[in-house]
Design an enzyme around this catalytic site. Structure first.
Site, PDB file in Angstrom:
ATOM      1  CE1 TYR A 158     -36.101  71.100  13.505  1.00 24.36           C
ATOM      2  CE2 TYR A 158     -36.711  71.215  11.187  1.00 24.36           C
ATOM      3  CZ  TYR A 158     -36.841  70.631  12.427  1.00 24.36           C
ATOM      4  OH  TYR A 158     -37.700  69.581  12.608  1.00 24.36           O
ATOM      5  CB  SER A 183     -37.125  67.480   9.726  1.00 26.16           C
ATOM      6  OG  SER A 183     -38.029  68.383   9.132  1.00 26.16           O
TER       7      SER A 183
HETATM    8  N1  NAD Z   1     -43.835  68.751  14.498  1.00 31.19           N
HETATM    9  C1  NAD Z   1     -43.333  68.778  13.276  1.00 31.19           C
HETATM   10  O1  NAD Z   1     -43.902  69.329  12.353  1.00 31.19           O
HETATM   11  C2  NAD Z   1     -42.016  68.106  12.990  1.00 31.19           C
HETATM   12  C3  NAD Z   1     -41.658  67.888  11.651  1.00 31.19           C
HETATM   13  C4  NAD Z   1     -40.452  67.267  11.380  1.00 31.19           C
HETATM   14  C5  NAD Z   1     -39.623  66.864  12.404  1.00 31.19           C
HETATM   15  N2  NAD Z   1     -39.991  67.102  13.691  1.00 31.19           N
HETATM   16  C6  NAD Z   1     -39.055  66.678  14.749  1.00 31.19           C
HETATM   17  O2  NAD Z   1     -39.724  65.827  15.659  1.00 31.19           O
HETATM   18  C7  NAD Z   1     -39.113  65.945  16.944  1.00 31.19           C
HETATM   19  C8  NAD Z   1     -40.188  66.235  17.995  1.00 31.19           C
HETATM   20  O3  NAD Z   1     -40.771  67.495  17.696  1.00 31.19           O
HETATM   21  P1  NAD Z   1     -42.201  67.952  18.255  1.00 31.19           P
HETATM   22  O4  NAD Z   1     -42.897  68.581  17.113  1.00 31.19           O
HETATM   23  O5  NAD Z   1     -42.852  66.852  18.997  1.00 31.19           O
HETATM   24  O6  NAD Z   1     -41.738  69.172  19.222  1.00 31.19           O
HETATM   25  P2  NAD Z   1     -41.950  69.435  20.787  1.00 31.19           P
HETATM   26  O7  NAD Z   1     -41.294  70.739  21.052  1.00 31.19           O
HETATM   27  O8  NAD Z   1     -43.372  69.250  21.176  1.00 31.19           O
HETATM   28  O9  NAD Z   1     -41.102  68.247  21.445  1.00 31.19           O
HETATM   29  C9  NAD Z   1     -39.704  68.291  21.498  1.00 31.19           C
HETATM   30  C10 NAD Z   1     -39.268  67.850  22.881  1.00 31.19           C
HETATM   31  O10 NAD Z   1     -37.832  67.897  22.930  1.00 31.19           O
HETATM   32  C11 NAD Z   1     -37.468  68.403  24.208  1.00 31.19           C
HETATM   33  N3  NAD Z   1     -36.117  68.981  24.180  1.00 31.19           N
HETATM   34  C12 NAD Z   1     -35.711  70.135  23.616  1.00 31.19           C
HETATM   35  N4  NAD Z   1     -34.417  70.363  23.867  1.00 31.19           N
HETATM   36  C13 NAD Z   1     -33.992  69.313  24.629  1.00 31.19           C
HETATM   37  C14 NAD Z   1     -32.741  68.963  25.209  1.00 31.19           C
HETATM   38  N5  NAD Z   1     -31.660  69.748  25.083  1.00 31.19           N
HETATM   39  N6  NAD Z   1     -32.657  67.810  25.909  1.00 31.19           N
HETATM   40  C15 NAD Z   1     -33.748  66.999  26.058  1.00 31.19           C
HETATM   41  N7  NAD Z   1     -34.958  67.287  25.538  1.00 31.19           N
HETATM   42  C16 NAD Z   1     -35.075  68.427  24.843  1.00 31.19           C
HETATM   43  C17 NAD Z   1     -38.530  69.478  24.488  1.00 31.19           C
HETATM   44  O11 NAD Z   1     -38.560  69.822  25.868  1.00 31.19           O
HETATM   45  C18 NAD Z   1     -39.792  68.795  23.988  1.00 31.19           C
HETATM   46  O12 NAD Z   1     -40.444  68.053  24.995  1.00 31.19           O
HETATM   47  C19 NAD Z   1     -38.052  67.051  16.832  1.00 31.19           C
HETATM   48  O13 NAD Z   1     -36.781  66.479  16.603  1.00 31.19           O
HETATM   49  C20 NAD Z   1     -38.524  67.811  15.602  1.00 31.19           C
HETATM   50  O14 NAD Z   1     -37.472  68.512  14.971  1.00 31.19           O
HETATM   51  C21 NAD Z   1     -41.164  67.698  14.012  1.00 31.19           C
END
Ligand code: NAD
Length: 188
Positions: free
Chosen positions: A152, A139
């Site tokens: 986080y 991130s």
């Molecule tokens: N959306 C943003 O702004 C952003 C920014 C930087 C980084 N990220 C990173 O991108 C990745 C995806 O995030 P997103 O925004 O799509 O969120 P999201 O919550 O839509 O997707 C995350 C997925 O991970 C799954 N998950 C959670 N815990 C789990 C576990 N123990 N085992 C298996 N699956 C599990 C959830 O069920 C979900 O489907 C994450 O690592 C997040 O930290 C997101």
């Protein structure tokens, strides 16, 4: 796009959000994709939408047994594993002084230990395939100090560090290890 034809990629947290979009792009580029998640209904629906080169498997990234099952399933379905996207993650929204130790540990367990177990379990399969690629979703919070991200941000800095360690150790096996640092993206 055809540069991933014949390749098999495991994508964690692929039921929705950035992981589902990653799976869609990988299938469009020719890959076989195994989506894993704890959200079984969403995961199965996402895989069904992507067609015959996609599968879904229940998988908690904190479980060593689940990881072993996922790799065995990908090999049984598609013959080999060439790529891993460690995307599953959970977030926090508390000031450092207010975050509970319990929640801090939970975030580290999913976001960092989950990535570690994933790399450790998948590397032998990548070696068997003659090399491959690991992409760890960190991130922007893993590049700078952002308020309200104690657990986080610490986990995402850890993912960045673990990625660099993997890259220097695994290059000799023709395995690339990179981290991606998205900025704010609207997802559920
Ligand atoms: N959306 C943003 O702004 C952003 C920014 C930087 C980084 N990220 C990173 O991108 C990745 C995806 O995030 P997103 O925004 O799509 O969120 P999201 O919550 O839509 O997707 C995350 C997925 O991970 C799954 N998950 C959670 N815990 C789990 C576990 N123990 N085992 C298996 N699956 C599990 C959830 O069920 C979900 O489907 C994450 O690592 C997040 O930290 C997101």
């Amino acid at each position: 796009m055809s540069e991933l034809s014949g390749k098999t990629v495991i994508i964690t947290g692929g039921a929705r959000g950035l992981g589902a979009e990653t799976a869609k792009q990988a299938v469009a580029a020719g890959a076989n994709v195994l989506i894993t998640d704890v959200l079984d209904e969403d995961g199965a629906a996402t895989a069904a939408e992507l067609g015959e080169r996609a599968r879904y498997r229940h998988h908690d990234v904190g479980s060593e047994q689940d990881w072993a099952d996922v790799v065995a399933y990908a090999q049984a379905e598609f013959g080999a594993v060439h790529g891993l996207v460690n995307n599953a993650g959970i977030s926090t929204g508390s000031f450092l002084a207010d975050e509970s130790v319990e929640h801090f540990r939970k975030v580290l367990d999913t976001n960092l230990t989950g990535v570690f177990i994933g790399m450790k379990t998948v590397v032998p399969a990548l070696r068997e395939a003659g090399g491959g690629s690991v992409v760890n979703i960190s991130s922007a919070a893993g590049l700078m100090g952002l308020a309200l991200t104690a657990g986080y941000g610490a986990s995402k800095w850890g993912v960045r560090g673990l990625t660099k360690i993997g890259a220097v150790e695994l290059g000799v096996d023709r395995i690339r290890v990179n981290s991606v640092h998205p900025g704010m993206t609207y997802t559920r």
